[in-house]
Scaffold this active site. Structure first.
Site, mmCIF file in Angstrom:
data_model
loop_
_atom_site.group_PDB
_atom_site.id
_atom_site.type_symbol
_atom_site.label_atom_id
_atom_site.label_comp_id
_atom_site.label_asym_id
_atom_site.label_seq_id
_atom_site.Cartn_x
_atom_site.Cartn_y
_atom_site.Cartn_z
ATOM 1 N N HIS A 150 0.803 -1.236 0.000
ATOM 2 C CA HIS A 150 0.000 0.000 0.000
ATOM 3 C C HIS A 150 0.830 1.278 0.000
ATOM 4 C CE1 HIS A 150 -2.674 -3.091 1.638
ATOM 5 N NE2 HIS A 150 -3.622 -2.419 1.015
ATOM 6 N N GLU A 186 3.051 -1.993 7.472
ATOM 7 C CA GLU A 186 4.030 -1.965 6.381
ATOM 8 C C GLU A 186 5.306 -1.225 6.800
ATOM 9 O OE1 GLU A 186 2.117 -0.909 2.658
ATOM 10 O OE2 GLU A 186 0.855 -2.705 2.747
ATOM 11 N N ARG A 189 -22.211 13.248 17.571
ATOM 12 C CA ARG A 189 -22.452 14.599 17.047
ATOM 13 C C ARG A 189 -23.917 14.738 16.658
ATOM 14 N NH1 ARG A 189 -16.933 14.787 16.068
ATOM 15 N NH2 ARG A 189 -16.164 16.913 16.388
ATOM 16 N N ARG A 211 -15.978 19.855 22.895
ATOM 17 C CA ARG A 211 -17.292 19.323 22.556
ATOM 18 C C ARG A 211 -18.375 19.755 23.547
ATOM 19 N NH1 ARG A 211 -18.147 15.010 19.677
ATOM 20 N NH2 ARG A 211 -20.272 15.771 19.848
HETATM 21 N N1 URA Z 1 -10.998 14.533 15.238
HETATM 22 C C1 URA Z 1 -12.038 13.810 15.738
HETATM 23 O O1 URA Z 1 -12.114 12.597 15.513
HETATM 24 N N2 URA Z 1 -12.972 14.453 16.467
HETATM 25 C C2 URA Z 1 -12.942 15.774 16.708
HETATM 26 O O2 URA Z 1 -13.830 16.311 17.364
HETATM 27 C C3 URA Z 1 -11.849 16.522 16.173
HETATM 28 C C4 URA Z 1 -10.907 15.863 15.449
#
Ligand code: URA
Length: 251
Positions: free
Chosen positions: A8, A80, A168, A224
């Site tokens: 790859h 790899e 999310r 978040r």
């Molecule tokens: N990468 C992720 O997986 N989540 C995020 O909130 C930011 C970057």
């Protein structure tokens, strides 16, 4: 054992002569940015999501190779590179913070990862911990302290999905996820997990089971608890900081 080009990455042992350490961003577009910090940067290969360059840093020959997003492509990349003789792996990534005290622009150095991914289950049973190499973590901590970056040490969580697995709301089904993972974000917060990302658990599990060294440095793009998506304007600044933080492990 003689091996030609690996399947790859399109690399062979000759191209990696005198290199024992690889820096691993997810994004192939970040490879030339990282190589821009090296002396004598050279392109090696670019197949699919795997772009590779080499150069010299503080007198050491180093490889930069993108992993693509998520555990499956990371596992191929690490497999790899290990076949080609790489012994130390440092992921350079981004992440979404889960704890209130962590701000966009901060750096996270994971000491371990919650294995919410699928790929690491092909490498070791779930009881096996995804832990970082202590010596690499120590070097990264010394590097970020020298640069006076705000940083956090602890456990991150690696999810196979950016939307559902990280709960999310701004998604096609408006945040609906099936009941087995509906509480995942809250549970990670309650367990004092620092952040969500998508590759660390695979990398750490794989290297620990291979007897190789791995660690990661993650730039916080978003908290978040305050926002769903990162601020585009901050992105480049955070990327630059996380690259400098990772490369400082050789300083
Ligand atoms: N990468 C992720 O997986 N989540 C995020 O909130 C930011 C970057």
């Amino acid at each position: 054992m003689m091996i030609g080009k690996v399947f790859h990455l399109g690399l062979d042992r000759d191209q990696l002569q005198h290199i024992d350490i690889a820096f691993l961003p997810g994004d192939p577009g970040r490879v030339p940015k990282i190589a821009g910090y090296l002396e004598n940067p050279r392109d090696l290969a670019f197949h699919r999501e795997y772009r590779s360059m080499r150069g010299t840093l503080h007198g050491q020959e180093v490889l930069v190779c993108s992993t693509g997003i998520g555990g499956p492509s990371t596992a191929i990349c690490v497999e790899e590179l290990a076949m080609l003789g790489i012994k130390r792996f440092v992921r350079i990534g981004t992440t979404g913070a889960l704890q209130d005290a962590i701000n966009p622009g901060d750096v996270i150095i994971p000491t371990g990862a919650v294995r919410l991914d699928g790929a690491s289950r092909h490498l070791a049973p779930l009881a096996f911990p995804a832990v970082a190499d202590f010596r690499l973590v120590q070097k990264l901590v010394q590097g970020v302290e020298r640069q006076q970056y705000p940083y956090h040490l602890g456990v991150c969580a690696s999810s196979d999905t950016f939307y559902q697995g990280q709960n999310r709301h701004d998604s096609f089904k408006k945040g609906w996820v099936h009941r087995e993972i509906a509480e995942q974000l809250q549970e990670m917060k309650n367990l004092n997990v620092l952040s969500f990302e998508m590759e660390v658990a695979t990398l750490l599990t794989q290297c620990a089971t291979f007897g190789l060294s791995a660690a990661a440095v993650l730039g916080v793009l978003v908290n978040r608890n305050r926002a769903e998506f990162p601020d585009a304007a901050q992105h480049a600044q955070i990327e630059d900081r996380v690259i400098r933080a990772a490369l400082s492990c050789l300083g």
